[in-house]
Enzyme design. Structure first.
Site, mmCIF file in Angstrom:
data_model
loop_
_atom_site.group_PDB
_atom_site.id
_atom_site.type_symbol
_atom_site.label_atom_id
_atom_site.label_comp_id
_atom_site.label_asym_id
_atom_site.label_seq_id
_atom_site.Cartn_x
_atom_site.Cartn_y
_atom_site.Cartn_z
ATOM 1 C CD GLU A 1 -0.417 0.127 4.645
ATOM 2 O OE1 GLU A 1 0.133 -0.983 4.545
ATOM 3 O OE2 GLU A 1 -1.659 0.269 4.710
ATOM 4 C CG HIS B 1 0.097 -4.383 5.153
ATOM 5 N ND1 HIS B 1 -0.551 -3.863 4.055
ATOM 6 C CD2 HIS B 1 0.474 -5.639 4.803
ATOM 7 C CE1 HIS B 1 -0.562 -4.758 3.074
ATOM 8 N NE2 HIS B 1 0.055 -5.848 3.509
ATOM 9 C CD GLU C 1 -2.242 -3.904 9.070
ATOM 10 O OE1 GLU C 1 -1.725 -2.776 9.017
ATOM 11 O OE2 GLU C 1 -2.921 -4.383 8.139
ATOM 12 C CG HIS D 1 -2.013 -1.006 1.136
ATOM 13 N ND1 HIS D 1 -2.479 -1.712 2.230
ATOM 14 C CD2 HIS D 1 -2.743 -1.429 0.082
ATOM 15 C CE1 HIS D 1 -3.449 -2.522 1.840
ATOM 16 N NE2 HIS D 1 -3.629 -2.372 0.547
#
Length: 296
Positions: free
Chosen positions: A58, A204, A265, A55
């Site tokens: 990110e 991420h 994450e 992404h």
């Protein structure tokens, strides 16, 4: 805001490639022809794959993985341990493959905006009239969210798109017209099939959570490793919900190989996380990064 972009990665790749410990190569190209740069460290039979920046917002995950490469290689060259682990033993046991930036076009769009892009007017339309890509854009340059473009529950996620207000290419969550429609995704799939990794870590942001399950495709070892990773990082084990539950690289890896794969994450706050968080994120993930190399 400082953003770690594709040019930063290329400069770091040039510096790291001067070190004979590294193999530096490309696994393919992005839509706009940028190389998907990968690093290999170690010669062991146990293959571990670390990747970041599926992404665009990110991008800090790319900086995180490059910092990992620099510190673990420096430890080896200085005859030192990396977070208590013998680096010589790591490189004898394992081969570490690190691809810091899966989505270089998206990261550059976030960093530099759409000026000079032939797709500028189209990108702005996809962005719902906003030209502020630096705070909204997660997809690749064609408006496809790469972490929704893998063939693991892709059709399920596709059916959910309308409910999320997703009706075509745009900043996030659009899974493409078909699974693996994007060159970045196809390169990841081809490379993973070619290498047959023992384990993958997909970085991420944000939330300080670890995802390790996908439907019935979760080997017992995934649970054991997830618990180790959670203890090492202080992150909590969790499951993604809704549209985020399908179509990701972690999901595809688990379904395809039935080997452990994790979405990490990292960090807390609102994407994009500021570069000032990098040191804290790295310290919390340092042991986890090492554990993946020695326990996969």
């Amino acid at each position: 805001m400082y953003i770690y972009g594709y040019e930063n990665l290329k400069r770091d790749a040039d510096l790291l490639s001067r070190n004979q410990l590294f193999e530096t190569f490309s696994i393919g190209k992005s839509v706009l022809g940028k190389e998907l740069i990968c690093f290999k460290l170690g010669e062991g039979p146990n293959k571990v794959f670390y990747n970041g920046a599926h992404h665009a917002l990110e991008w800090i995950t790319s900086a995180l993985l490059v910092k990992f490469l620099k510190e673990i290689s420096d430890a080896y060259l200085n005859g030192e341990e990396y977070y208590g682990y013998d680096t010589g033993h790591i490189f004898e046991r394992s081969s570490l493959y690190v691809l810091p930036m899966v989505n270089p076009d998206g990261v550059e769009l976030v960093k530099n905006g759409a000026e000079g892009s032939m797709r500028r007017s189209q990108l702005i339309q996809w962005n719902h009239g906003s030209d502020n890509f630096s705070t909204t854009w997660q997809a690749n340059i064609r408006g496809v969210d790469l972490n929704h473009n893998y063939s693991a529950g892709w059709s399920i996620a596709k059916e959910m798109e309308d409910g999320y207000g997703i009706h075509g290419p745009g900043p996030t969550r659009f899974g493409g017209e078909e699974p693996e429609s994007e060159p970045e995704t196809r390169a990841m799939v081809h490379f993973s099939r070619e290498q047959q990794f023992s384990l993958s870590l997909c970085y991420h942001t944000q939330g300080e959570e670890i995802y390790y399950q996908y439907m019935k495709y979760t080997p017992k070892k995934s649970t054991e490793l997830a618990q180790m990773f959670a203890k090492a990082s202080g992150y909590r084990l969790a499951r993604p919900a809704g549209i985020a539950s399908h179509g990701g690289y972690k999901d595809w890896f688990l379904k395809t190989f039935m080997k452990p794969s994790f979405t990490i994450e990292a960090g807390v706050g609102t994407n994009p996380l500021p570069i000032e968080q990098l040191d804290d994120i790295y310290q919390k993930n340092k042991q986890l990064l090492a554990l993946a190399a020695v326990h996969s």
